[in-house]
Each structure stands twice: as C-alpha cells, then as structure tokens.
Write a protein that holds these residues in place. Sequence first.
Motif, PDB file in Angstrom:
ATOM      1  N   ALA A 177     -76.121 -51.471 132.996  1.00 47.73           N
ATOM      2  CA  ALA A 177     -76.907 -51.446 131.765  1.00 47.73           C
ATOM      3  C   ALA A 177     -77.755 -50.181 131.692  1.00 47.73           C
ATOM      4  O   ALA A 177     -77.839 -49.529 130.643  1.00 47.73           O
ATOM      5  CB  ALA A 177     -77.786 -52.685 131.678  1.00 47.73           C
ATOM      6  N   MET A 178     -78.385 -49.827 132.802  1.00 49.49           N
ATOM      7  CA  MET A 178     -79.180 -48.598 132.838  1.00 49.49           C
ATOM      8  C   MET A 178     -78.301 -47.372 132.619  1.00 49.49           C
ATOM      9  O   MET A 178     -78.710 -46.403 131.962  1.00 49.49           O
ATOM     10  CB  MET A 178     -79.910 -48.490 134.169  1.00 49.49           C
ATOM     11  CG  MET A 178     -81.116 -49.393 134.300  1.00 49.49           C
ATOM     12  SD  MET A 178     -82.522 -48.827 133.314  1.00 49.49           S
ATOM     13  CE  MET A 178     -83.092 -47.449 134.314  1.00 49.49           C
ATOM     14  N   VAL A 233     -76.971 -42.898 129.035  1.00 51.06           N
ATOM     15  CA  VAL A 233     -76.000 -41.982 128.432  1.00 51.06           C
ATOM     16  C   VAL A 233     -75.924 -42.153 126.922  1.00 51.06           C
ATOM     17  O   VAL A 233     -75.181 -41.433 126.247  1.00 51.06           O
ATOM     18  CB  VAL A 233     -74.590 -42.158 129.056  1.00 51.06           C
ATOM     19  CG1 VAL A 233     -74.634 -41.897 130.544  1.00 51.06           C
ATOM     20  CG2 VAL A 233     -74.028 -43.543 128.755  1.00 51.06           C
ATOM     21  N   GLY A 234     -76.665 -43.112 126.364  1.00 51.53           N
ATOM     22  CA  GLY A 234     -76.708 -43.307 124.923  1.00 51.53           C
ATOM     23  C   GLY A 234     -75.591 -44.153 124.364  1.00 51.53           C
ATOM     24  O   GLY A 234     -75.410 -44.222 123.137  1.00 51.53           O
ATOM     25  N   MET A 235     -74.839 -44.842 125.229  1.00 56.06           N
ATOM     26  CA  MET A 235     -73.752 -45.692 124.747  1.00 56.06           C
ATOM     27  C   MET A 235     -74.257 -46.997 124.155  1.00 56.06           C
ATOM     28  O   MET A 235     -73.657 -47.554 123.236  1.00 56.06           O
ATOM     29  CB  MET A 235     -72.775 -45.993 125.890  1.00 56.06           C
ATOM     30  CG  MET A 235     -71.978 -44.813 126.377  1.00 56.06           C
ATOM     31  SD  MET A 235     -70.943 -45.238 127.809  1.00 56.06           S
ATOM     32  CE  MET A 235     -69.950 -46.573 127.135  1.00 56.06           C
ATOM     33  N   PHE A 293     -79.968 -54.950 127.805  1.00 58.73           N
ATOM     34  CA  PHE A 293     -80.692 -55.581 128.907  1.00 58.73           C
ATOM     35  C   PHE A 293     -80.889 -57.088 128.715  1.00 58.73           C
ATOM     36  O   PHE A 293     -81.383 -57.758 129.624  1.00 58.73           O
ATOM     37  CB  PHE A 293     -82.058 -54.910 129.093  1.00 58.73           C
ATOM     38  CG  PHE A 293     -81.974 -53.476 129.491  1.00 58.73           C
ATOM     39  CD1 PHE A 293     -81.615 -53.113 130.784  1.00 58.73           C
ATOM     40  CD2 PHE A 293     -82.222 -52.467 128.569  1.00 58.73           C
ATOM     41  CE1 PHE A 293     -81.521 -51.778 131.152  1.00 58.73           C
ATOM     42  CE2 PHE A 293     -82.130 -51.132 128.934  1.00 58.73           C
ATOM     43  CZ  PHE A 293     -81.778 -50.785 130.221  1.00 58.73           C
ATOM     44  N   ILE A 294     -80.525 -57.620 127.558  1.00 57.42           N
ATOM     45  CA  ILE A 294     -80.746 -59.038 127.292  1.00 57.42           C
ATOM     46  C   ILE A 294     -80.000 -59.938 128.280  1.00 57.42           C
ATOM     47  O   ILE A 294     -80.589 -60.881 128.831  1.00 57.42           O
ATOM     48  CB  ILE A 294     -80.370 -59.374 125.842  1.00 57.42           C
ATOM     49  CG1 ILE A 294     -81.365 -58.711 124.881  1.00 57.42           C
ATOM     50  CG2 ILE A 294     -80.338 -60.889 125.615  1.00 57.42           C
ATOM     51  CD1 ILE A 294     -81.042 -58.892 123.419  1.00 57.42           C
ATOM     52  N   LEU A 332     -82.384 -46.816 138.675  1.00 55.85           N
ATOM     53  CA  LEU A 332     -83.163 -45.645 138.267  1.00 55.85           C
ATOM     54  C   LEU A 332     -82.476 -44.337 138.640  1.00 55.85           C
ATOM     55  O   LEU A 332     -82.818 -43.281 138.095  1.00 55.85           O
ATOM     56  CB  LEU A 332     -84.553 -45.697 138.905  1.00 55.85           C
ATOM     57  CG  LEU A 332     -85.539 -46.685 138.299  1.00 55.85           C
ATOM     58  CD1 LEU A 332     -86.825 -46.735 139.119  1.00 55.85           C
ATOM     59  CD2 LEU A 332     -85.856 -46.325 136.852  1.00 55.85           C
ATOM     60  N   LEU A 333     -81.519 -44.406 139.535  1.00 56.36           N
ATOM     61  CA  LEU A 333     -80.764 -43.195 139.872  1.00 56.36           C
ATOM     62  C   LEU A 333     -80.060 -42.643 138.628  1.00 56.36           C
ATOM     63  O   LEU A 333     -79.845 -41.428 138.520  1.00 56.36           O
ATOM     64  CB  LEU A 333     -79.740 -43.515 140.970  1.00 56.36           C
ATOM     65  CG  LEU A 333     -79.183 -42.339 141.782  1.00 56.36           C
ATOM     66  CD1 LEU A 333     -80.294 -41.586 142.491  1.00 56.36           C
ATOM     67  CD2 LEU A 333     -78.162 -42.852 142.796  1.00 56.36           C
ATOM     68  N   ASN A 334     -79.726 -43.522 137.689  1.00 57.23           N
ATOM     69  CA  ASN A 334     -79.118 -43.078 136.433  1.00 57.23           C
ATOM     70  C   ASN A 334     -80.074 -42.222 135.618  1.00 57.23           C
ATOM     71  O   ASN A 334     -79.655 -41.324 134.880  1.00 57.23           O
ATOM     72  CB  ASN A 334     -78.668 -44.284 135.606  1.00 57.23           C
ATOM     73  CG  ASN A 334     -77.543 -45.048 136.264  1.00 57.23           C
ATOM     74  OD1 ASN A 334     -76.508 -44.483 136.600  1.00 57.23           O
ATOM     75  ND2 ASN A 334     -77.737 -46.345 136.473  1.00 57.23           N
ATOM     76  N   THR A 335     -81.365 -42.511 135.726  1.00 57.87           N
ATOM     77  CA  THR A 335     -82.363 -41.727 135.011  1.00 57.87           C
ATOM     78  C   THR A 335     -82.443 -40.307 135.563  1.00 57.87           C
ATOM     79  O   THR A 335     -82.762 -39.369 134.837  1.00 57.87           O
ATOM     80  CB  THR A 335     -83.742 -42.413 135.107  1.00 57.87           C
ATOM     81  OG1 THR A 335     -83.616 -43.769 134.666  1.00 57.87           O
ATOM     82  CG2 THR A 335     -84.765 -41.725 134.242  1.00 57.87           C
TER      83      THR A 335
END
Length: 293
Positions: A71-72, A77-79, A85-86, A127-130
């Motif tokens: 989800a993150m 990436v804006g997809m 997150f629900i 958070l690594l995606n951030t």
Amino acid sequence: MRNLIIRAASGILFVVLLVGCIVSHPYAYALLFAVITGLTTWEFCSIVNKNAGLQVNRFISTASAVYFFCAMLTYNVGMMGSDVFIPYLISIMYLLISELYFDRKENISNWAFALMSQLYVALPFSLLNTLSFIAVPDNSGFGVPQIIYNYWYPLSLFIFLWSSDTGAYCFGSLLGKHRLFPRISPKKSWEGSIGGAVVALAASQIIATYIPFTPGLSEQLSRLAWCGLALCTVVFGTWGDLVESLLKRRLGIKDSGNIIPGHGGMLDRFDSSLMAIPMAVVYLYTIMRILQN
C-alpha cells in the motif's frame, strides 16, 4: 573452517541479492522487500509465540504487514490514493476484535505483540518506499511532480550500516575497552561504535563525490547532508541492534531464526535498519527541507 566458509558465502549472496535487486529495477526492489517484510514479520510472531507462550495471529499479522508495504509502495508512486490503506486498517481492527472471542490470560500480550509486529517491522520496511520513490519538479510546464525511483537513498542506508558494522568490529576488536551497553550487549564498546561511525562517514564522502544528494544544494551542503544521513543511520542503527538484543535476551534466545546459514534470522540481519529507516525518512523530509530553505 566449514562454518566460516558457509557464513562468508551466505553473507556474500545476501549482499549481492539485496544490492542487485535495489539497483536493477523498482519491481525487483518491491518484490524483494515485500518478501523480506513478510518473512521478518512471520519470524517475529513465531519467536514471541514460541518463547513467550503467546498466540499472536501470525497469518493475519504477516498478511497485514505485506499489504501495508504494498500500500505504501502504490501510494508513494502515485498509483493509489489514501483509500488504499483502508483494508490495512480493517486488518488491524480484526487483530484487536478477534481476541474478544478467546478466553485466555494472554489477550493483552497478544494485542501488544501483534501491534508491535506492525510498528516494529512493517512500518520501517514500508517507509523504505518513501526513501525510494521521490517527487521531483516537472520541467514540462504542467507543474505536476514526477515520481522517480532513486535507489541511492535506500542503498546508501545499507552501505552505511554495513560499513559501520565492519568498522565497529575492527575497532572494537583492537581497541574496545569501554562497554557501550553492558546490560544488553556486553560485546559492544564505545571505541567500536565510534570507529564504525568514522568508517560510515568516510563511506558517505565517497558517495557524495559521485552522487548528488538532492537538486538545489551546493556541493558543500551536499557533503554535509550525506554526513548527517550517515550519522543518523549509525546512531539509530545501533539503537535498532540493541532493541533486538533486548528482545532476544528477554525471550532467552541467541538468534531470531536460521533462515540465513551462519547469520541467524531475518531480524538478526535487519535489526539495525528497523530503527535507521524511520530516522532516515525524518532526516530527509525535515532537515533537508530546512537546508534547502
């Protein structure tokens, strides 16, 4: 001798796999860390269930952690929008509500460790995606930021942790006399920690020589920024190592698992990064903003 060869070979393969997936393609990075998130969460739940006599729902906790990572990823990436997150929130509510239907003394402990699996394992890896996917200004004139995959941020974090571990081992073996945290980790020394930080700082300057930290910074600020990231990574990585050491000490175990021959489990390999990743995000998105202004 045979154990040393196995340990060296598995360590090299681990580094090659990690670095190769991070630098090769964002899909490879995403797949690798989704698997790592799942394996680490499952391992965490397994050791607390086995050694603390709990009944944490491993399947739901692991599925929730992997979903949160994905989800993150899609959000960064804006997809997908925030509604992605629900389902994750629903799974967390399930972990809480399901305990109402079991009459056992460990209900509260099950709650605590189920949520800890998300806070301690799933959140840092997510958070690594951030760090990996960054919005940059669009030069086309439409004013819509572009999302790029910048593998240098996550890769540098692991480089700093590995170089710090190597430096801490060498300096600690040669000069270590003053214990850093004898109650939790008797082998760690101040000399080793400082030596590890020095090696990580040196690595940061090597990276700064070839890789710009962020657009808009002068070369001098870029070098200072890399130093700051290295120091944050080393300090919080050390705390991450100590957190897992305390967990294992309280559970009465030496290693969190045996999935990597000669190196223990997933928690043993990523304990430092579980604290370093969130701090790297804080650093990049607050301190760097101050520097740019």
